[in-house]
Enzyme design. Structure first.
Site, PDB file in Angstrom:
ATOM      1  N   CYS A  43       0.824  -1.194   0.000  1.00 56.09           N
ATOM      2  CA  CYS A  43       0.000   0.000   0.000  1.00 56.09           C
ATOM      3  C   CYS A  43       0.861   1.248   0.000  1.00 56.09           C
ATOM      4  CB  CYS A  43      -0.900   0.002   1.237  1.00 56.09           C
ATOM      5  SG  CYS A  43      -1.791  -1.552   1.478  1.00 56.09           S
TER       6      CYS A  43
ATOM      7  N   VAL B 193      -3.896  -7.745  -0.785  1.00 57.38           N
ATOM      8  CA  VAL B 193      -3.154  -8.999  -0.846  1.00 57.38           C
ATOM      9  C   VAL B 193      -3.742 -10.017   0.125  1.00 57.38           C
ATOM     10  CG1 VAL B 193      -0.890 -10.076  -0.491  1.00 57.38           C
ATOM     11  CG2 VAL B 193      -1.038  -7.833  -1.571  1.00 57.38           C
TER      12      VAL B 193
ATOM     13  N   GLU C 154       3.765  -6.135   4.958  1.00 56.47           N
ATOM     14  CA  GLU C 154       3.298  -7.466   5.311  1.00 56.47           C
ATOM     15  C   GLU C 154       4.012  -7.885   6.591  1.00 56.47           C
ATOM     16  OE1 GLU C 154       0.968  -8.925   3.623  1.00 56.47           O
ATOM     17  OE2 GLU C 154       1.012  -7.794   1.747  1.00 56.47           O
TER      18      GLU C 154
ATOM     19  N   SER D 195      11.599 -12.327  -4.758  1.00 59.27           N
ATOM     20  CA  SER D 195      12.813 -11.860  -5.420  1.00 59.27           C
ATOM     21  C   SER D 195      14.046 -12.319  -4.639  1.00 59.27           C
ATOM     22  CB  SER D 195      12.807 -10.333  -5.511  1.00 59.27           C
ATOM     23  OG  SER D 195      14.090  -9.833  -5.840  1.00 59.27           O
ATOM     24  N   GLY D 196      15.135 -12.580  -5.358  1.00 63.89           N
ATOM     25  CA  GLY D 196      16.394 -12.953  -4.720  1.00 63.89           C
ATOM     26  C   GLY D 196      17.232 -11.770  -4.303  1.00 63.89           C
TER      27      GLY D 196
END
Length: 608
Positions: free
Chosen positions: A2, A53, A79, A376-377
């Site tokens: 957000c 989400v 999150e 993602s790494g």
């Protein structure tokens, strides 16, 4: 994910300021395209843009706790990965919940533990809490700084936002740059000083910090920091611990009510996370979707160099086949990259790294068509000390940040009048010394080990925030969330004290991580040499930015002209410079084009 924004005043009545708050909130619509929320009271006004989400109905914001005698209101971006465990503990302590959202858990965590709630959170977050009981505003940011948060003190008012553009929508915050701001732009480039908002009297909440504001006091608290001590575990225990952390954090970060996908470059980091995620998906009978990026004619244009040892795509195919993912590769051409060059700058509200950032934005734009969340790494090289710089004396002994050694020529392209006002080398050394003073030393280390620990701190505290901000802005510009499992603070804390010799076991960078991925990846993938994020080799791209820069130089109204040596830049642009050419010229022109547009589009006032 957000966007948050707001305004607190202890002297004005803000309940009638809905139009200002709405303008601030609308400025970051891209961060939360699904829903807008505002909340106003006498002394506080909070805005929120939501990207749904988890818990579409129960997670509406700003979220208000009202017991009839007082209210506590939250606007939150992020999150909380351990929200289920926290919720169970809070229920045992007597808290009642109306939703299944992590937002409500964060609000009740504050009600239970106050500002200390941040110490219990595992996640990526930036939030604002207005506590009516104390007439106090709290701004908090996650451990590594994955989610952005800025604020400005204007008299008796505090204005804040996820992005600078939200604050510029407030009548009291103007885009003004002073000497320090220009030193950040031209002296540090896109990798800027933590806490420095670049614009005059604008600040950033630093990673691992929270700030509280009351009518008469501002308090900055660092709630998390790296602590140095001898590493207690042997190699086998270290490998199993790393593997356990990664399996746990990937599982937690797959939780979502919207589709989750994974980025896959064919390198060790993204491949390992993809394999763990793919395994979790297969347990539920689902197929993980993965995405990579490539460039038109890349196979014929590719040239092996120090940063890129081979093409990614063959390795991407190998990993996708091994894990069993449904893979899509986005192929970009030079025209698309030139056309979208300024989009990441507008996402950041600051000049960035050009073509590399543009391709990332276009990749997220494509991924958003089919998903809302990606793994993602990012950050593995920073926390596992994977860069070559950790082993090169030139960089270990430098008196500035190692990535600046290749930027030292920036002052040479500035105008004489600007050089007289800015001492970029002194500014760089001063900012480096500040970082050096923060390093938690470990008594008894060798000189080389101490230098490598300092280098590690520079990358975690300075370089990593830039990488994370780049990822956040490029993804959120498309209304898309990217999660970074390697930034789990537990893993970062643990790795901080793992000796580099152990990190590089088997004579290869990140050897300990390669061992941790045993069984998840084929051997040749596990031991593939590091190759940097891909970059186009198409001459059409360089030609495109050269043409653009010449137009800027030929336009007497271009705002960048007073700050650069136009003759030198013209020589570089026309390919006549022996000192700066090829990829170096491309990177410089990328940056200057953005600086010019930034000065113009944001109508920036410069005070020297």
């Amino acid at each position: 994910m957000c966007g948050i924004t707001g305004w607190v005043s202890w002297t004005q009545n803000l309940s009638e300021q809905s139009s200002v708050l709405e303008n601030m909130t609308k400025a970051i619509t891209h961060r939360g395209p699904d829903r807008m929320g505002t909340w106003l009271s006498e002394h506080a006004a909070l805005g929120h843009r939501r990207l749904i989400v988890i818990d579409p109905e129960g997670g509406k914001q700003p979220m208000v706790y009202d017991d009839g005698s007082y209210t506590v209101t939250l606007s939150y971006n992020g999150e909380i990965y351990n929200f289920i465990e926290l919720k169970e503990e809070l229920i045992q302590r007597g808290h009642l919940f109306k939703s299944s959202s992590d937002t409500e858990v964060l609000l009740h965590a504050y009600l239970e533990w106050g500002e200390a709630c941040v110490e219990r959170l595992n996640g990526i977050f930036a939030f604002a809490i207005w506590d009516e009981r104390k007439e106090q505003l709290m701004l908090g940011r996650d451990h590594l700084g994955v989610k952005p948060l800025y604020f400005a003190n204007r008299g008796n008012d505090i204005i804040f936002g996820s992005e600078l553009k939200a604050m510029f929508a407030h009548p009291e915050v103007d885009p003004v740059i002073d000497k320090d701001g220009l030193s950040e732009i031209f002296g540090l480039g896109p990798i800027r000083t933590p806490g420095q908002g670049v614009f005059k009297d604008v600040e950033e909440v630093r990673a691992g910090h929270y700030v509280t504001f009351s009518k008469d006091e501002r308090t900055v608290k660092r709630y998390w920091t790296l602590k140095s001590h001898p590493h207690p575990d042997d190699l086998d225990t270290t490998v199993s611990t790393i593997r356990s952390y990664l399996e746990d954090t990937v599982k937690k970060q797959l939780v979502a009510d919207r589709p989750v996908v994974s980025m896959l470059s064919g390198g060790l980091d993204s491949s390992g996370l993809t394999a763990i995620a793919g395994n979790e998906f297969s347990k539920e009978g689902k197929t993980l979707h993965t995405y990579s990026i490539d460039f038109k004619n890349n196979e014929q244009d590719f040239e092996k160099d120090f940063l890129r040892v081979d093409l990614d795509e063959p390795w991407v195919e190998k990993v996708s086949d091994h894990v069993g993912t449904d893979h899509k590769s986005l192929v970009l051409d030079a025209d698309e990259l030139v056309e979208n060059l300024l989009v990441p700058m507008r996402a950041r509200d600051l000049p960035g790294v050009g073509e590399i950032e543009t391709s990332l934005y276009l990749l997220f734009k494509e991924m958003e068509k089919e998903a809302t969340v990606a793994l993602s790494g990012e950050s593995a090289d920073e926390v596992f000390s994977g860069y070559p710089w950790f082993h090169q004396e030139e960089f270990l002994d430098a008196e500035v940040f190692p990535w600046l050694l290749n930027m030292r020529g920036m002052s040479a392209i500035l105008s004489d009048s600007l050089k007289e006002k800015l001492d970029l080398f002194s500014y760089q050394k001063e900012r480096y010394q500040e970082a050096l003073n923060e390093v938690p030393v470990l008594t008894g280390e060798s000189d080389l080990q101490a230098k490598q620990r300092r280098m590690s701190y520079m990358f975690i505290s300075r370089f990593l925030p830039f990488m994370l901000d780049r990822k956040d802005r490029a993804s959120m510009m498309t209304g898309f969330e990217v999660r970074v499992p390697f930034c789990d603070y537990r893993l970062v804390e643990y790795l901080w004290n793992v000796p580099i010799e152990m990190k590089n076991v088997d004579g290869i960078e990140k050897g300990v991580l390669r061992r941790a991925f045993e069984g998840y990846l084929p051997e040749d993938v596990r031991y593939r040499k590091k190759s940097a994020y891909p970059s186009t080799k198409d001459e059409k791209y360089l030609e495109g930015v050269q043409k653009w820069m010449l137009e800027i130089l030929d336009d007497p109204t271009s705002p960048i002209l007073p700050y650069i040596d136009t003759k030198k830049i013209r020589s570089i642009t026309e390919g006549k410079s022996e000192a700066i050419h090829g990829s170096s010229a491309k990177g410089l022109l990328d940056y200057l084009i953005q600086v010019n547009a930034w000065l113009k589009e944001y109508n920036i006032r410069v005070i020297l």
